[in-house]
Design an enzyme around this catalytic site. Structure first.
Site, short mmCIF file in Angstrom:
data_model
loop_
_atom_site.label_atom_id
_atom_site.label_comp_id
_atom_site.label_asym_id
_atom_site.label_seq_id
_atom_site.Cartn_x
_atom_site.Cartn_y
_atom_site.Cartn_z
N ASN A 1 -14.90 53.95 59.15
CA ASN A 1 -16.23 52.88 58.62
C ASN A 1 -15.68 52.26 57.48
O ASN A 1 -15.83 53.02 56.40
CB ASN A 1 -17.47 53.56 58.73
CG ASN A 1 -18.47 52.78 58.48
OD1 ASN A 1 -18.26 51.54 58.30
ND2 ASN A 1 -19.82 53.14 58.54
N ARG B 1 -15.57 51.36 63.26
CA ARG B 1 -17.01 50.65 63.24
C ARG B 1 -16.52 49.18 62.75
O ARG B 1 -16.02 49.10 61.65
CB ARG B 1 -17.75 51.37 62.28
CG ARG B 1 -19.40 50.68 62.27
CD ARG B 1 -20.21 51.45 61.19
NE ARG B 1 -21.47 50.83 61.27
CZ ARG B 1 -22.34 51.14 60.50
NH1 ARG B 1 -22.32 52.22 59.78
NH2 ARG B 1 -23.31 50.59 60.78
N HIS C 1 -26.78 48.12 63.58
CA HIS C 1 -27.20 49.33 63.95
C HIS C 1 -27.20 49.92 65.42
O HIS C 1 -27.93 50.87 65.88
CB HIS C 1 -28.67 50.02 63.54
CG HIS C 1 -28.74 49.84 61.91
ND1 HIS C 1 -30.13 49.45 61.41
CD2 HIS C 1 -27.77 50.22 60.83
CE1 HIS C 1 -30.00 49.49 59.93
NE2 HIS C 1 -28.71 50.17 59.70
N ARG D 1 -32.99 44.89 50.73
CA ARG D 1 -33.15 43.47 51.32
C ARG D 1 -34.58 43.38 51.43
O ARG D 1 -35.65 44.01 51.82
CB ARG D 1 -32.54 43.65 52.75
CG ARG D 1 -30.96 43.82 52.47
CD ARG D 1 -30.25 43.85 53.77
NE ARG D 1 -29.01 44.66 53.86
CZ ARG D 1 -28.58 45.37 54.43
NH1 ARG D 1 -29.34 45.53 55.62
NH2 ARG D 1 -27.57 45.89 54.44
N GLU E 1 -23.51 58.14 64.72
CA GLU E 1 -23.02 56.91 65.15
C GLU E 1 -21.42 57.10 65.28
O GLU E 1 -20.62 56.51 66.21
CB GLU E 1 -22.98 55.87 64.16
CG GLU E 1 -24.43 55.33 64.01
CD GLU E 1 -24.59 54.46 62.58
OE1 GLU E 1 -24.96 55.25 61.47
OE2 GLU E 1 -24.89 53.25 62.47
#
Ligand code: ADP
Length: 397
Positions: free
Chosen positions: A7, A91, A180, A241, A384
């Site tokens: 990733n 990823r 996600h 965010r 993941e």
């Protein structure tokens, strides 16, 4: 069969080497500050001591080479030679409308991935750099891309369209994509297992609450709605965010603060969320501590966050038409019982009832509902990497 999962962020890189025979993690690690002063590799071989390398890493290729050296190192390694790595799974942030599942990387798929840079200008260049570096270092090892957006490609047109002139969707593919997805997919599969149902029969709201946070509405095992948009800025209030705001806030901010659009977006991406409201931290642990000590803005940030998540859960139950379970995952979802309880408080009308004692735990896969609850509340630690590794195995075996 051993799969190397990578990733790549702009200055960081996370990895795992997974033995697919029993899906055990042989080694995992993290590189930080690639291309900056103070580059550092933290390598964790299973059953051996942690190993740290501090040396200049100019780019991702140098960083990946160091990881491979660590994996075959006599003392800290977990394999005898690089030949034992059968495939690499990457990823990748954005698959646009092109990819609704993982793909084997070929010249053609690579070209398409490169066309998607505009949709993820912050992450895609790093993802691509990771793929190219591995191609250079391991030219004969097959590589697979797993997209954060892929699981959300089943969202119907009426849910993904933005209410702006349709031509912008036609010309520029401006629409909701969601992120996600790999995590929400894993959650859906585990929730099916916990419910004793087939995946195709499962109706859940999946709440991925980490530093970045998103919800997904899963109907009959498929995603029909998610909270992030064309970028990961839309939706829930997050660590830094803003999530949903009136877009006109940007114009007001630019005028009042005399800043340009990039600076305004930097504020919304990096200085907002619970960090912006609390002024304390983006880390929920710090905010919870400050709130306990009586800091009003810290408490406000927590109240706002839990309110927004609760509001979205209610909306998504409506979008699905009823659910079997609400599932919490990622940093906050897995580890913060107080946040889970606050979010669910007020959802009793829907049949959601969290049991205080069952819920008082961190990081375990567990049903935390009261026995009588009509709708289950699950905590499921996400994974993941295993989804990427399984897809990589499937596409390369
Ligand atoms: P990322 O989006 O970076 O992958 P994670 O899913 O790892 O994020 O979540 C990181 C966040 O989880 C941290 O910022 C922190 O706020 C939160 N977190 C981790 N452990 C706890 C805890 N014990 N209590 C509350 N929050 C926690």
């Amino acid at each position: 069969m051993k799969v190397f999962v990578i990733n790549c962020g702009s200055s960081s890189l996370k990895y795992q080497l997974i033995n697919m025979v029993d899906e055990s993690v042989l080694a995992s690690g993290l590189i930080e500050r690639i291309g900056m002063d103070g580059s550092i590799l933290t390598h964790k071989p299973e059953g051996k001591d942690k190993f740290i390398v501090e040396q200049k890493m100019e780019n991702h290729e140098v960083a990946i080479k160091l990881v491979l050296d660590a994996l075959v190192d006599e003392k800290h390694g977990v394999v005898k030679s690089m030949d034992e790595i059968d495939a690499v799974g990457h990823r990748v942030l954005h698959g646009g409308e092109y990819f609704d599942k993982s793909v084997l990387i070929t010249d053609e798929t690579m070209k398409t991935i490169e066309e998607l840079i505009d949709l993820g200008p912050l992450h895609m260049p790093a993802n691509i750099m990771g793929i190219k570096s591995c191609q250079n270092i391991m030219p004969n090892v097959p590589q697979v891309a797993t997209f954060d957006t892929a699981f959300h490609q089943t969202i119907p047109e009426h849910a993904y369209i933005y209410s702006i002139p349709y031509e912008y969707y036609e010309k520029y593919k401006i629409r909701k994509y969601g992120f996600h997805g790999t995590s929400h997919k894993y959650i859906t599969e585990r929730a099916a297992f916990m419910l004793g149902k087939n995946v195709e029969e499962v109706n859940i709201v999946s709440c991925h609450l980490g530093n970045g946070a998103s919800l997904a509405a899963i109907k009959n095992g498929k995603c029909i709605e998610t909270s992030m948009g064309i970028t990961p800025l839309e939706g829930l209030t997050m660590g830094t965010r803003s999530g949903d705001i009136d877009p006109a806030v940007i114009q007001v901010l630019m005028g009042k603060e005399d800043i340009n659009i990039d600076q305004a977006l930097e504020i919304l991406n990096k200085k907002s969320g619970v960090l912006g409201i609390s002024g304390v931290s983006s880390d929920f642990r710090d905010i919870e501590k400050a709130a306990e000590e009586g800091n009003h803005r810290a408490q406000l940030a927590l109240d706002h966050f839990t309110y927004v998540v609760r509001k979205y859960i209610g909306a998504y139950i409506g979008a699905i038409g009823g659910v079997d379970a609400v599932v919490f995952t990622a940093g906050v979802g897995e580890n913060a019982p107080g946040m889970r309880a606050s979010i669910c408080k007020g959802l009793e009308f829907f049949g959601i009832e969290v049991d205080e004692e069952e819920n008082n735990m961190r990081g375990k896969e567990k049903d935390v509902s009261k026995a009588r609850a009509r709708v289950r509340t699950f905590v499921i630690p996400t994974n993941e990497e295993i989804v990427i590794a399984r897809d990589t195995l499937e596409l390369t075996k």
